[in-house]
Write a protein that holds these residues in place. Structure first.
Motif, PDB file in Angstrom:
ATOM      1  N   GLY A 350       0.775  -1.268   0.031  1.00  0.00           N
ATOM      2  CA  GLY A 350      -0.090   0.061   0.151  1.00  0.00           C
ATOM      3  C   GLY A 350       0.733   1.251  -0.126  1.00  0.00           C
ATOM      4  O   GLY A 350       0.526   2.229  -0.613  1.00  0.00           O
ATOM      5  N   GLY A 351       1.917   1.016   0.713  1.00  0.00           N
ATOM      6  CA  GLY A 351       2.882   2.339   0.732  1.00  0.00           C
ATOM      7  C   GLY A 351       3.670   2.531  -0.450  1.00  0.00           C
ATOM      8  O   GLY A 351       3.778   3.757  -0.993  1.00  0.00           O
ATOM      9  N   SER A 352       3.829   1.606  -1.091  1.00  0.00           N
ATOM     10  CA  SER A 352       4.593   1.731  -2.437  1.00  0.00           C
ATOM     11  C   SER A 352       3.626   2.200  -3.415  1.00  0.00           C
ATOM     12  O   SER A 352       4.047   2.830  -4.292  1.00  0.00           O
ATOM     13  CB  SER A 352       5.023   0.224  -2.938  1.00  0.00           C
ATOM     14  N   ILE A 357       1.611   6.816  -6.758  1.00  0.00           N
ATOM     15  CA  ILE A 357       0.644   7.770  -7.120  1.00  0.00           C
ATOM     16  C   ILE A 357       1.099   9.013  -6.787  1.00  0.00           C
ATOM     17  O   ILE A 357       0.940  10.116  -7.666  1.00  0.00           O
ATOM     18  CB  ILE A 357      -0.611   7.545  -6.298  1.00  0.00           C
ATOM     19  N   LEU A 358       1.927   9.541  -5.652  1.00  0.00           N
ATOM     20  CA  LEU A 358       2.424  10.674  -5.233  1.00  0.00           C
ATOM     21  C   LEU A 358       3.706  11.185  -6.458  1.00  0.00           C
ATOM     22  O   LEU A 358       3.446  12.416  -6.646  1.00  0.00           O
ATOM     23  CB  LEU A 358       3.110  10.730  -3.731  1.00  0.00           C
ATOM     24  N   MET A 359       4.516  10.026  -6.794  1.00  0.00           N
ATOM     25  CA  MET A 359       5.335  10.351  -7.890  1.00  0.00           C
ATOM     26  C   MET A 359       4.552  11.044  -9.203  1.00  0.00           C
ATOM     27  O   MET A 359       4.905  11.841  -9.777  1.00  0.00           O
ATOM     28  CB  MET A 359       6.296   9.315  -7.892  1.00  0.00           C
ATOM     29  N   ILE A 360       3.633  10.216  -9.479  1.00  0.00           N
ATOM     30  CA  ILE A 360       2.826  10.635 -10.564  1.00  0.00           C
ATOM     31  C   ILE A 360       2.235  11.888 -10.377  1.00  0.00           C
ATOM     32  O   ILE A 360       2.247  12.873 -11.444  1.00  0.00           O
ATOM     33  CB  ILE A 360       1.668   9.541 -11.039  1.00  0.00           C
ATOM     34  N   ILE A 362       3.410  14.402  -8.711  1.00  0.00           N
ATOM     35  CA  ILE A 362       4.477  15.556  -8.657  1.00  0.00           C
ATOM     36  C   ILE A 362       5.073  15.350  -9.994  1.00  0.00           C
ATOM     37  O   ILE A 362       5.300  16.789 -10.395  1.00  0.00           O
ATOM     38  CB  ILE A 362       5.516  14.804  -7.578  1.00  0.00           C
ATOM     39  N   THR A 363       4.914  14.561 -10.572  1.00  0.00           N
ATOM     40  CA  THR A 363       5.597  14.597 -12.121  1.00  0.00           C
ATOM     41  C   THR A 363       4.515  15.451 -12.950  1.00  0.00           C
ATOM     42  O   THR A 363       4.976  16.393 -13.860  1.00  0.00           O
ATOM     43  CB  THR A 363       5.620  13.271 -12.798  1.00  0.00           C
ATOM     44  N   CYS A 364       3.266  15.171 -13.052  1.00  0.00           N
ATOM     45  CA  CYS A 364       2.181  15.702 -13.575  1.00  0.00           C
ATOM     46  C   CYS A 364       2.250  17.464 -13.211  1.00  0.00           C
ATOM     47  O   CYS A 364       2.061  18.391 -13.972  1.00  0.00           O
ATOM     48  CB  CYS A 364       0.822  15.536 -13.407  1.00  0.00           C
ATOM     49  N   ALA A 365       2.431  17.664 -11.802  1.00  0.00           N
ATOM     50  CA  ALA A 365       2.665  19.018 -11.570  1.00  0.00           C
ATOM     51  C   ALA A 365       3.921  19.550 -11.913  1.00  0.00           C
ATOM     52  O   ALA A 365       4.070  20.978 -12.531  1.00  0.00           O
ATOM     53  CB  ALA A 365       2.536  19.223  -9.997  1.00  0.00           C
ATOM     54  N   TYR A 366       4.886  19.029 -12.120  1.00  0.00           N
ATOM     55  CA  TYR A 366       6.164  19.569 -12.702  1.00  0.00           C
ATOM     56  C   TYR A 366       5.997  19.667 -14.246  1.00  0.00           C
ATOM     57  O   TYR A 366       6.505  20.908 -14.634  1.00  0.00           O
ATOM     58  CB  TYR A 366       7.245  18.428 -12.234  1.00  0.00           C
TER      59      TYR A 366
END
Length: 740
Positions: A350-352, A357-360, A362-366
């Motif tokens: 679940g953490g992974s 999801i968090l990385m996705i 962040i990437t979209c925001a970037y």
């Protein structure tokens, strides 16, 4: 100017060295044979290089290992080789520094050393990526003269030498740098002797210029106050050369039946460089020598866990590797984890997943922020280049046939600026052929640099250029302002240049009438730019390659843009002279100030090309015949004009016309700009001469002839025109006195 330049060459030329190759059509050996030495001192000599003709791929790669002052050194021709990189296709050699020093004994400034270097044109070029033209001195203006460029810069010292800083190369702090163009195979260094150390020789005795590797140069203030920059390492500095196996593309090399294909190893690739030719490299995942059979070997990635990380079982395969998890583990989120269900498995998974999801997010925001940043940068460039002002002016002036293109539009039109779309090169940039969405063919000029003043005035100047409407000038259709250096869009002219017509097929017949019409239309176009445009426009690079021709040989003058609007400040001074060898106005080179008379001089050279069918500058000619203009002025002075004229137009019927055209060319090539005619006067004289040639003298009545010549009335000439009257009439039509 000619005398000054000759003096620089005679006083400053210490030695001229060339990298020369043996016969290019010699058989290419398969690889180094038994007994071939592979080392000279501390330097590895890898194939295609060799220390013996039988050990090298061809003569351009034969090196000489010899002992100098008890030290073993490697040479190619007269240049010392200090490093060879087969994977990069580069070789490091030492070349000389040029210097200009104050001579106390003669109370004057002399050029003690003035370097000139030739490379084998079939094998080497100077690397534009790794080298720069470097000028050092507190009062120096120095140049590097190559086949098609004159590149240089000016350095001064605004502060005392003691206040300057080491490691910083600045034009006002005793040091300046200029980019080296691509494809240079020859250069000659020289100084403007109007800049010297005669007033400051006690603090800074010498000026220097060198073409050298950028990484090897680190500015020091001692270079100004002493001769250490010249004295170190026997006045030699490293320079990087790029080499090729042959001046062919990879496609031609693979199918060439005469010369064997050089990429002999399996798992090797062919690389084509536009300015060089082709060379070879090992494919991805392999290393070694691609020029030897079996020379490219597989890289064992499993032996280098730092470069090729693997947290499982590494298995090397040909050209790559795999990384599998050991038994009992599975790869989850890129990690090898135990294959068992446990209490902590769910939180870890679940953490992974949450981390992914968090990385996705962040990437979209970037990506969104980067897109907005790019949009802001484009808006900044658009405003900086005067786009808003241009929009307002276009809106207020209805009917202006001018468009502001987006960068994406021009990328699509030119296939993302594909090198195969390049239709022209110049000192200012490249020209690409493009097709717009409306199926309109265009020429897109992509410049390399633009100064700050031009950025501020660009939009206003584009509106002025868009209103130029002349049948003999290539029409500018629009521009792109949302990039750092604006791009220009012109109408596309498909039928080649005047240079191609004159020099491309020497057996093709071109009548004197056709040549005269081409000269007249070109002069009319330049006269329009000088006299009718508001403000006036200076072309700055008049030459036969910038005169395009339609199918019926109608002229279209091209390659002018925002950089050539005449400055309102007549005292404007430019430290960097740019142009094309053979066409450059000597007065412009001396004063660094471009004027309308500079265009007149360059047009005079084009007129000589039409008369003689010879190139403006010929590096292979004898010393006094390299410059077409200098050779022409010499034969005119000796009254031997017929020695230089093209045989196709040299006959008794044309002799007086040719003399008139030659005299006009001589006036255009006057060393002093004030003595040259205006471009409008040149066009008028060519037009009158055309009318004289087209008029049927032996059959028309005097009244019709009188109407043709206007103010030069010839109504008193009898209907039967004698040979003497014929000559007088032609001179009258040209606006000349009969007794001249």
């Amino acid at each position: 100017m000619e005398k000054k330049f000759s003096r620089l060459l005679l006083l400053g030329l210490r030695a001229v060295w060339a990298l020369s190759a043996a016969a290019a059509d010699a058989d290419v050996p398969a690889a180094k044979g038994p007994g071939c030495s592979t080392r000279c001192g501390d330097i590895d000599v890898a194939y295609p290089y060799g220390l013996d003709p039988q050990c090298a791929i061809h003569g351009g790669f034969v090196l000489n290992c010899t002992t100098v002052d008890r030290t073993t050194k490697l040479f190619h021709g007269g240049l010392e080789v200090i490093k060879i990189s087969v994977p990069d296709g580069k070789t490091w050699v030492k070349t000389w520094i040029s210097r200009q020093c104050y001579d106390q004994t003669t109370n004057g400034t002399l050029l003690y050393d003035n370097a000139e270097v030739w490379l084998d044109a079939n094998t080497y070029v100077f690397s534009a990526e790794d080298n720069k033209v470097i000028v050092v001195g507190c009062n120096s203006l120095a140049y590097m003269w190559s086949e098609s460029y004159i590149i240089g810069c000016s350095s001064t010292c605004d502060k005392d030498i003691a206040d300057l800083k080491n490691g910083s190369c600045s034009a006002r702090a005793g040091c300046c740098q200029a980019d080296l163009p691509k494809g240079v195979r020859y250069y000659h260094s020289f100084f403007n002797d109007g800049y010297n150390t005669s007033q400051i020789w006690r603090e800074t005795p010498c000026n220097y210029i060198a073409v050298m590797e950028t990484k090897a140069f680190n500015f020091s203030t001692t270079y100004l106050s002493s001769t250490v920059f010249y004295d170190t390492d026997n006045s030699m500095k490293p320079v990087v050369l790029e080499w090729m196996i042959a001046r062919n593309t990879c496609e031609v090399a693979r199918t060439n039946k005469v010369t064997p294909y050089a990429c002999r190893s399996n798992n090797s690739d062919c690389v084509t460089a536009n300015e060089v030719g082709y060379r070879c490299r090992c494919s991805s995942g392999y290393k070694g020598n691609p020029y030897i059979v079996g020379g490219c070997t597989d890289i064992d990635e499993c032996r280098d866990n730092v470069t090729y990380p693997c947290d499982g079982i590494c298995k090397n395969i040909s050209g790559n590797y795999t990384c599998d998890c050991p038994p009992g583990k599975n790869r989850i989120n890129g990690l090898c984890l135990k294959n068992q269900k446990s209490v902590w498995m769910a939180p870890v998974v679940g953490g992974s997943v949450g981390l992914v999801i968090l990385m996705i997010v962040i990437t979209c925001a970037y990506l969104i922020l980067e897109r907005r940043k790019l949009h802001r940068i484009k808006q900044k460039y658009f405003r900086q280049h005067g786009g808003l002002l241009l929009f307002e002016e276009m809106r207020s002036q209805q009917g202006v046939a001018f468009k502001i293109f987006s960068e994406e539009e021009l990328q699509q039109a030119t296939h993302r600026f594909d090198e195969q779309q390049v239709i022209g090169h110049g000192g200012h940039g490249k020209v690409y052929k493009g097709v717009l969405k409306t199926d309109v063919e265009v020429a897109v000029k992509r410049c390399m640099t633009i100064d700050e003043q031009q950025k501020k005035e660009f939009g206003k100047e584009m509106l002025i250029l868009s209103q130029i409407n002349h049948k003999n000038i290539v029409k500018i259709l629009g521009c792109c302002l949302e990039v750092e250096v604006p791009m220009l869009v012109y109408e596309f002219i498909p039928n080649g240049t005047l240079f191609d017509l004159i020099h491309g097929n020497r057996g093709r017949y071109i009548s004197l009438g056709t040549r005269l019409r081409i000269a007249y239309e070109s002069a009319e176009a330049l006269a329009y730019l000088h006299s009718c445009a508001s403000p006036p426009i200076l072309h700055g690079d008049v030459k036969s390659t910038n005169i395009l021709l339609d199918g019926d040989y109608s002229v279209k003058v091209s390659d002018f843009g925002a950089s050539i609007l005449a400055p309102s400040d007549k005292s404007q001074f430019v430290t960097l002279v740019q142009g094309t060898c053979g066409y450059l106005d000597p007065e412009y080179m001396q004063t660094c100030q471009l004027t309308d008379k500079s265009d007149v001089y360059s047009f005079g050279v084009v007129l000589l090309e039409l008369l003689t069918r010879k190139k403006a500058f010929n590096l292979e000619g004898r010393e006094h015949e390299k410059s077409l203009s200098m050779r022409f002025l010499s034969v005119m002075k000796e009254n031997k004009l017929e020695d230089i004229l093209d045989d196709q137009i040299k006959n008794n019927e044309n002799v007086e016309y040719l003399e008139e055209i030659a005299e006009l060319a001589r006036q255009c090539l006057d060393m002093s700009g004030v003595n040259r005619p205006l471009m409008k006067e040149v066009a008028d004289k060519l037009e009158r001469l055309m009318k004289v040639m087209q008029h049927p003298w032996a059959h028309e009545n005097p009244e019709e002839l009188d109407n043709l010549l206007g103010e030069h009335s010839m109504s008193r000439i009898s209907s039967v025109v004698t040979t003497e009257a014929f000559s007088i009439a032609k001179k009258a039509a040209m606006g000349l006195e009969s007794g001249r």
